[in-house]
Design a protein around this motif. Sequence first.
Motif, PDB file in Angstrom:
ATOM      1  N   ARG A 124      36.920  34.318  50.184  1.00  0.00           N
ATOM      2  CA  ARG A 124      35.622  34.479  49.520  1.00  0.00           C
ATOM      3  C   ARG A 124      35.738  35.436  48.337  1.00  0.00           C
ATOM      4  NH1 ARG A 124      29.953  35.885  52.633  1.00  0.00           N
ATOM      5  NH2 ARG A 124      28.624  35.753  50.795  1.00  0.00           N
ATOM      6  N   LEU A 125      36.460  36.533  48.514  1.00  0.00           N
ATOM      7  CA  LEU A 125      36.683  37.485  47.422  1.00  0.00           C
ATOM      8  C   LEU A 125      37.416  36.813  46.268  1.00  0.00           C
ATOM      9  CD1 LEU A 125      36.862  40.295  46.082  1.00  0.00           C
ATOM     10  CD2 LEU A 125      38.934  40.671  47.445  1.00  0.00           C
ATOM     11  N   VAL A 126      38.476  36.092  46.565  1.00  0.00           N
ATOM     12  CA  VAL A 126      39.259  35.437  45.510  1.00  0.00           C
ATOM     13  C   VAL A 126      38.408  34.403  44.782  1.00  0.00           C
ATOM     14  CG1 VAL A 126      41.241  33.931  45.052  1.00  0.00           C
ATOM     15  CG2 VAL A 126      41.499  35.921  46.552  1.00  0.00           C
ATOM     16  N   ARG A 127      37.643  33.627  45.515  1.00  0.00           N
ATOM     17  CA  ARG A 127      36.783  32.621  44.853  1.00  0.00           C
ATOM     18  C   ARG A 127      35.726  33.280  43.972  1.00  0.00           C
ATOM     19  NH1 ARG A 127      37.549  29.465  50.051  1.00  0.00           N
ATOM     20  NH2 ARG A 127      39.117  27.953  49.407  1.00  0.00           N
TER      21      ARG A 127
ATOM     22  N   GLY B  31      40.823  50.333  40.948  1.00  0.00           N
ATOM     23  CA  GLY B  31      42.251  50.596  41.060  1.00  0.00           C
ATOM     24  C   GLY B  31      43.077  49.380  41.449  1.00  0.00           C
ATOM     25  N   PHE B  32      42.492  48.182  41.372  1.00  0.00           N
ATOM     26  CA  PHE B  32      43.230  46.941  41.603  1.00  0.00           C
ATOM     27  C   PHE B  32      42.569  45.831  40.807  1.00  0.00           C
ATOM     28  CE2 PHE B  32      39.743  46.150  44.405  1.00  0.00           C
ATOM     29  CZ  PHE B  32      39.642  44.778  44.516  1.00  0.00           C
ATOM     30  N   CYS B  33      43.301  44.727  40.641  1.00  0.00           N
ATOM     31  CA  CYS B  33      42.761  43.603  39.875  1.00  0.00           C
ATOM     32  C   CYS B  33      43.290  42.297  40.468  1.00  0.00           C
ATOM     33  CB  CYS B  33      43.140  43.730  38.403  1.00  0.00           C
ATOM     34  SG  CYS B  33      44.911  43.518  38.086  1.00  0.00           S
ATOM     35  N   ARG B  34      43.012  41.215  39.790  1.00  0.00           N
ATOM     36  CA  ARG B  34      43.483  39.900  40.237  1.00  0.00           C
ATOM     37  C   ARG B  34      45.007  39.878  40.361  1.00  0.00           C
ATOM     38  NH1 ARG B  34      39.470  39.336  36.686  1.00  0.00           N
ATOM     39  NH2 ARG B  34      37.713  38.008  37.228  1.00  0.00           N
ATOM     40  N   ASN B  35      45.687  40.468  39.393  1.00  0.00           N
ATOM     41  CA  ASN B  35      47.154  40.474  39.433  1.00  0.00           C
ATOM     42  C   ASN B  35      47.655  41.208  40.670  1.00  0.00           C
ATOM     43  OD1 ASN B  35      47.261  39.069  37.012  1.00  0.00           O
ATOM     44  ND2 ASN B  35      47.454  40.921  35.787  1.00  0.00           N
ATOM     45  N   CYS B  36      47.002  42.314  41.013  1.00  0.00           N
ATOM     46  CA  CYS B  36      47.389  43.045  42.223  1.00  0.00           C
ATOM     47  C   CYS B  36      47.243  42.163  43.453  1.00  0.00           C
ATOM     48  CB  CYS B  36      46.522  44.292  42.396  1.00  0.00           C
ATOM     49  SG  CYS B  36      46.678  45.509  41.071  1.00  0.00           S
ATOM     50  N   LEU B  37      46.101  41.474  43.572  1.00  0.00           N
ATOM     51  CA  LEU B  37      45.892  40.585  44.716  1.00  0.00           C
ATOM     52  C   LEU B  37      46.980  39.518  44.769  1.00  0.00           C
ATOM     53  CD1 LEU B  37      42.022  40.047  44.676  1.00  0.00           C
ATOM     54  CD2 LEU B  37      43.345  41.428  46.275  1.00  0.00           C
ATOM     55  N   GLY B  38      47.302  38.947  43.614  1.00  0.00           N
ATOM     56  CA  GLY B  38      48.368  37.947  43.563  1.00  0.00           C
ATOM     57  C   GLY B  38      49.710  38.519  43.979  1.00  0.00           C
TER      58      GLY B  38
ATOM     59  N   ALA C 299      48.921  32.925  40.440  1.00  0.00           N
ATOM     60  CA  ALA C 299      48.277  31.644  40.138  1.00  0.00           C
ATOM     61  C   ALA C 299      47.283  31.270  41.231  1.00  0.00           C
ATOM     62  CB  ALA C 299      49.328  30.552  39.951  1.00  0.00           C
ATOM     63  N   ILE C 300      47.594  31.618  42.470  1.00  0.00           N
ATOM     64  CA  ILE C 300      46.658  31.363  43.569  1.00  0.00           C
ATOM     65  C   ILE C 300      45.350  32.109  43.316  1.00  0.00           C
ATOM     66  CG2 ILE C 300      46.209  31.850  46.019  1.00  0.00           C
ATOM     67  CD1 ILE C 300      49.252  31.290  46.471  1.00  0.00           C
ATOM     68  N   VAL C 301      45.461  33.368  42.930  1.00  0.00           N
ATOM     69  CA  VAL C 301      44.269  34.185  42.700  1.00  0.00           C
ATOM     70  C   VAL C 301      43.529  33.744  41.446  1.00  0.00           C
ATOM     71  CG1 VAL C 301      43.424  36.520  42.233  1.00  0.00           C
ATOM     72  CG2 VAL C 301      45.166  36.153  43.978  1.00  0.00           C
ATOM     73  N   HIS C 302      44.255  33.448  40.380  1.00  0.00           N
ATOM     74  CA  HIS C 302      43.617  33.025  39.135  1.00  0.00           C
ATOM     75  C   HIS C 302      43.034  31.616  39.234  1.00  0.00           C
ATOM     76  CE1 HIS C 302      44.890  36.549  37.019  1.00  0.00           C
ATOM     77  NE2 HIS C 302      46.168  36.264  37.072  1.00  0.00           N
ATOM     78  N   GLY C 303      43.554  30.814  40.152  1.00  0.00           N
ATOM     79  CA  GLY C 303      43.123  29.430  40.252  1.00  0.00           C
ATOM     80  C   GLY C 303      43.767  28.546  39.197  1.00  0.00           C
ATOM     81  N   MET C 304      44.776  29.080  38.535  1.00  0.00           N
ATOM     82  CA  MET C 304      45.506  28.380  37.472  1.00  0.00           C
ATOM     83  C   MET C 304      46.715  29.241  37.120  1.00  0.00           C
ATOM     84  SD  MET C 304      42.937  29.282  34.270  1.00  0.00           S
ATOM     85  CE  MET C 304      41.480  28.873  35.221  1.00  0.00           C
ATOM     86  N   PRO C 305      47.679  28.720  36.378  1.00  0.00           N
ATOM     87  CA  PRO C 305      48.802  29.562  35.962  1.00  0.00           C
ATOM     88  C   PRO C 305      48.297  30.788  35.192  1.00  0.00           C
ATOM     89  CG  PRO C 305      49.266  27.260  35.511  1.00  0.00           C
ATOM     90  CD  PRO C 305      47.819  27.338  35.922  1.00  0.00           C
TER      91      PRO C 305
END
Length: 106
Positions: free
Chosen positions: A28-31, A49-56, A72-78
């Motif tokens: 849910r967070l990623v979406r 202190g974190f971002c999409r890249n950190c989650l990835g 890419a999983i977190v971004h939903g694209m490359p």
Amino acid sequence: MSCSDDTPAPTDALDTLDDAVAAAAFRRLVRLLQHRSDAANIDLMGLAGFCRNCLGDWIAEAGGIDMEAGRAIVHGMPTAEWKARFHVAATPQQLKRMEESMAKNP
């Protein structure tokens, strides 16, 4: 200090959370982050202190996969496509806030 550091408390209630529940909340967070492309990574870093890249990166580390694949999983694209569509250059103020925020990470 890195957003990838992971030092849980000795007795952490999060560790008792059912994996399926944790996975559903994470998805849910990623979406939400995929939907909210207006929330810039630099601003997330400055606030939390974190971002999409950190989650990835955390996905990559936990799953033993390539960092780009995790991102890419977190971004939903490359990542390159995400950057081309949504990335804006950080201001000096955003960078300063990010540095201050990152200093608070474990």
